[in-house]
Design a protein around this motif. Structure first.
Motif, PDB file in Angstrom:
ATOM      1  N   SER A 218       0.848  -1.193   0.000  1.00  0.00           N
ATOM      2  CA  SER A 218       0.000   0.000   0.000  1.00  0.00           C
ATOM      3  C   SER A 218       0.880   1.239   0.000  1.00  0.00           C
ATOM      4  O   SER A 218       2.091   1.164   0.243  1.00  0.00           O
ATOM      5  CB  SER A 218      -0.908   0.021   1.240  1.00  0.00           C
ATOM      6  OG  SER A 218      -0.129   0.161   2.421  1.00  0.00           O
ATOM      7  N   GLN A 219       0.252   2.372  -0.257  1.00  0.00           N
ATOM      8  CA  GLN A 219       0.997   3.634  -0.231  1.00  0.00           C
ATOM      9  C   GLN A 219       1.507   3.919   1.185  1.00  0.00           C
ATOM     10  O   GLN A 219       2.645   4.359   1.354  1.00  0.00           O
ATOM     11  CB  GLN A 219       0.112   4.782  -0.699  1.00  0.00           C
ATOM     12  CG  GLN A 219       0.816   6.139  -0.675  1.00  0.00           C
ATOM     13  CD  GLN A 219      -0.072   7.279  -1.166  1.00  0.00           C
ATOM     14  OE1 GLN A 219      -1.038   7.042  -1.887  1.00  0.00           O
ATOM     15  NE2 GLN A 219       0.245   8.498  -0.774  1.00  0.00           N
ATOM     16  N   SER A 220       0.686   3.653   2.183  1.00  0.00           N
ATOM     17  CA  SER A 220       1.097   3.918   3.567  1.00  0.00           C
ATOM     18  C   SER A 220       2.268   3.022   3.975  1.00  0.00           C
ATOM     19  O   SER A 220       3.171   3.471   4.699  1.00  0.00           O
ATOM     20  CB  SER A 220      -0.084   3.709   4.523  1.00  0.00           C
ATOM     21  OG  SER A 220      -0.572   2.372   4.430  1.00  0.00           O
ATOM     22  N   HIS A 221       2.260   1.778   3.494  1.00  0.00           N
ATOM     23  CA  HIS A 221       3.366   0.862   3.777  1.00  0.00           C
ATOM     24  C   HIS A 221       4.654   1.390   3.137  1.00  0.00           C
ATOM     25  O   HIS A 221       5.734   1.379   3.766  1.00  0.00           O
ATOM     26  CB  HIS A 221       3.035  -0.532   3.245  1.00  0.00           C
ATOM     27  CG  HIS A 221       4.106  -1.544   3.495  1.00  0.00           C
ATOM     28  ND1 HIS A 221       4.547  -2.423   2.533  1.00  0.00           N
ATOM     29  CD2 HIS A 221       4.842  -1.805   4.606  1.00  0.00           C
ATOM     30  CE1 HIS A 221       5.504  -3.184   3.046  1.00  0.00           C
ATOM     31  NE2 HIS A 221       5.695  -2.835   4.293  1.00  0.00           N
ATOM     32  N   PHE A 222       4.545   1.860   1.919  1.00  0.00           N
ATOM     33  CA  PHE A 222       5.700   2.423   1.219  1.00  0.00           C
ATOM     34  C   PHE A 222       6.247   3.638   1.969  1.00  0.00           C
ATOM     35  O   PHE A 222       7.457   3.754   2.198  1.00  0.00           O
ATOM     36  CB  PHE A 222       5.296   2.808  -0.203  1.00  0.00           C
ATOM     37  CG  PHE A 222       6.241   3.751  -0.886  1.00  0.00           C
ATOM     38  CD1 PHE A 222       7.591   3.447  -1.034  1.00  0.00           C
ATOM     39  CD2 PHE A 222       5.788   4.978  -1.384  1.00  0.00           C
ATOM     40  CE1 PHE A 222       8.474   4.331  -1.664  1.00  0.00           C
ATOM     41  CE2 PHE A 222       6.654   5.859  -2.011  1.00  0.00           C
ATOM     42  CZ  PHE A 222       8.004   5.530  -2.134  1.00  0.00           C
ATOM     43  N   ILE A 223       5.367   4.535   2.384  1.00  0.00           N
ATOM     44  CA  ILE A 223       5.794   5.755   3.088  1.00  0.00           C
ATOM     45  C   ILE A 223       6.497   5.403   4.390  1.00  0.00           C
ATOM     46  O   ILE A 223       7.540   5.982   4.727  1.00  0.00           O
ATOM     47  CB  ILE A 223       4.586   6.675   3.348  1.00  0.00           C
ATOM     48  CG1 ILE A 223       4.037   7.211   2.018  1.00  0.00           C
ATOM     49  CG2 ILE A 223       4.965   7.830   4.278  1.00  0.00           C
ATOM     50  CD1 ILE A 223       2.749   7.996   2.161  1.00  0.00           C
ATOM     51  N   GLN A 224       5.938   4.445   5.127  1.00  0.00           N
ATOM     52  CA  GLN A 224       6.530   4.067   6.403  1.00  0.00           C
ATOM     53  C   GLN A 224       7.912   3.447   6.217  1.00  0.00           C
ATOM     54  O   GLN A 224       8.869   3.789   6.935  1.00  0.00           O
ATOM     55  CB  GLN A 224       5.617   3.087   7.137  1.00  0.00           C
ATOM     56  CG  GLN A 224       6.105   2.736   8.544  1.00  0.00           C
ATOM     57  CD  GLN A 224       6.245   3.960   9.435  1.00  0.00           C
ATOM     58  OE1 GLN A 224       5.293   4.738   9.594  1.00  0.00           O
ATOM     59  NE2 GLN A 224       7.427   4.172  10.008  1.00  0.00           N
ATOM     60  N   LEU A 225       8.052   2.538   5.256  1.00  0.00           N
ATOM     61  CA  LEU A 225       9.345   1.905   5.004  1.00  0.00           C
ATOM     62  C   LEU A 225      10.370   2.931   4.522  1.00  0.00           C
ATOM     63  O   LEU A 225      11.537   2.902   4.918  1.00  0.00           O
ATOM     64  CB  LEU A 225       9.210   0.791   3.969  1.00  0.00           C
ATOM     65  CG  LEU A 225       8.704  -0.559   4.476  1.00  0.00           C
ATOM     66  CD1 LEU A 225       8.580  -1.540   3.317  1.00  0.00           C
ATOM     67  CD2 LEU A 225       9.639  -1.123   5.540  1.00  0.00           C
ATOM     68  N   PHE A 226       9.930   3.831   3.652  1.00  0.00           N
ATOM     69  CA  PHE A 226      10.826   4.862   3.134  1.00  0.00           C
ATOM     70  C   PHE A 226      11.365   5.715   4.283  1.00  0.00           C
ATOM     71  O   PHE A 226      12.562   6.002   4.349  1.00  0.00           O
ATOM     72  CB  PHE A 226      10.093   5.736   2.121  1.00  0.00           C
ATOM     73  CG  PHE A 226      10.998   6.659   1.346  1.00  0.00           C
ATOM     74  CD1 PHE A 226      11.476   6.285   0.096  1.00  0.00           C
ATOM     75  CD2 PHE A 226      11.394   7.888   1.858  1.00  0.00           C
ATOM     76  CE1 PHE A 226      12.327   7.120  -0.623  1.00  0.00           C
ATOM     77  CE2 PHE A 226      12.237   8.732   1.156  1.00  0.00           C
ATOM     78  CZ  PHE A 226      12.708   8.335  -0.097  1.00  0.00           C
ATOM     79  N   LYS A 227      10.490   6.078   5.205  1.00  0.00           N
ATOM     80  CA  LYS A 227      10.902   6.904   6.334  1.00  0.00           C
ATOM     81  C   LYS A 227      11.830   6.129   7.257  1.00  0.00           C
ATOM     82  O   LYS A 227      12.789   6.682   7.804  1.00  0.00           O
ATOM     83  CB  LYS A 227       9.672   7.397   7.101  1.00  0.00           C
ATOM     84  CG  LYS A 227      10.013   8.426   8.174  1.00  0.00           C
ATOM     85  CD  LYS A 227       8.758   9.008   8.815  1.00  0.00           C
ATOM     86  CE  LYS A 227       9.147  10.055   9.857  1.00  0.00           C
ATOM     87  NZ  LYS A 227       7.943  10.645  10.492  1.00  0.00           N
TER      88      LYS A 227
END
Length: 270
Positions: A218-227
């Motif tokens: 998901s987009q939220s999963h991507f954002i969290q991992l990126f951070k």
């Protein structure tokens, strides 16, 4: 005149004019310096403009610019294969070669070809310098790294890698962590984040498009991992590092957004 007769006439003419190629060892020494990551040797070779020299070099075209382009392609071919043989991910080596060779299409002066050549060989050398500083890896781990690079947009699991290397999942997991210092899943996530950084810097697709392209859940999963990996959000990263000069999508004739992660947002690696 038949082609064989033409060849004999050309050979006779070259012999009478004392035209000889320089020793092969000179070229091989340079190619191996690139594949060994010897940045000082390669930089000095570029400083001396050895690529621009005509003595002892074959004439591949009567047009001087085209002649240099042909020699450029030869250099790219040798360097690519030697770097792959010396440990560079094979797909990365070939994509890098393709990238530089395609740039020849828009070059029309000898000096521009020379500058692109120097940029290419220094790029390969720099990557090999980093690579050769790491310890040697076994064939299965090298195969995994190459597979991950070539299939980074897909969902990559230890089961798929075990099938690809014909090893058990437990043995491959232990071997991979032993040689790289990280687990397969962490390595895959790290490479996906590195790819996402490239896309954020050089393309203008949305976060959801990048998340879909790289097969995040998901987009939220991507954002969290990126951070977690970078310390900042994807949006903040784009605001800090985005470069309009490298914006590939701005050159597209159509502004349609991608409907599926099957099509890569950018066509080249940077």
């Amino acid at each position: 005149m038949g082609i064989l007769q033409e060849w004999y006439m050309q050979e006779l003419e070259d012999s009478e004019e004392d035209k000889y190629h320089r020793p092969l060892c000179d070229e091989l020494l340079f190619y191996h310096a690139v594949s060994a990551g010897d940045i000082d040797f390669v930089r000095e070779n570029c400083r001396q403009q050895r690529f621009a020299e005509t003595d002892g070099v074959g004439r591949l075209s009567r047009d001087p610019v085209l002649n240099l382009k042909y020699h450029f392609v030869i250099t790219a071919a040798f360097v690519t294969r030697l770097c792959a043989e010396s440990g560079m991910e094979m797909e990365q080596a070939f994509r890098l070669s393709d990238f530089y060779i395609l740039k020849l299409d828009n070059i029309h002066t000898s000096q521009a070809v020379i500058e692109l050549h120097d940029h290419m060989v220094l790029d390969f050398t720099g990557k090999m310098r980093i690579l050769t500083r790491s310890t040697g890896m076994s064939k299965p781990v090298t195969q995994c790294i190459d597979y991950i690079y070539a299939h980074i947009k897909e969902r990559i699991t230890i089961e798929r890698l075990a099938e690809y290397t014909e090893l058990s999942t437990s043995y491959l997991s232990r071997l991979f962590k032993q040689e790289t210092g990280v687990s397969v899943s962490d390595y895959v996530r790290e490479k996906k984040i590195e790819k996402a950084q490239h896309l954020l810097k050089f393309c203008d697709y949305s976060l959801i498009e990048i998340a879909n392209y790289l097969s995040f859940s998901s987009q939220s999963h991507f954002i969290q991992l990126f951070k977690d990996f970078t310390g900042i959000t994807p949006k903040k990263y784009r605001d800090l590092y985005s470069s309009s000069a490298w914006n590939v999508t701005a050159q597209k004739s159509s502004r349609e957004e991608p409907s599926s992660p099957a099509r890569a947002p950018c066509t080249r690696q940077y």
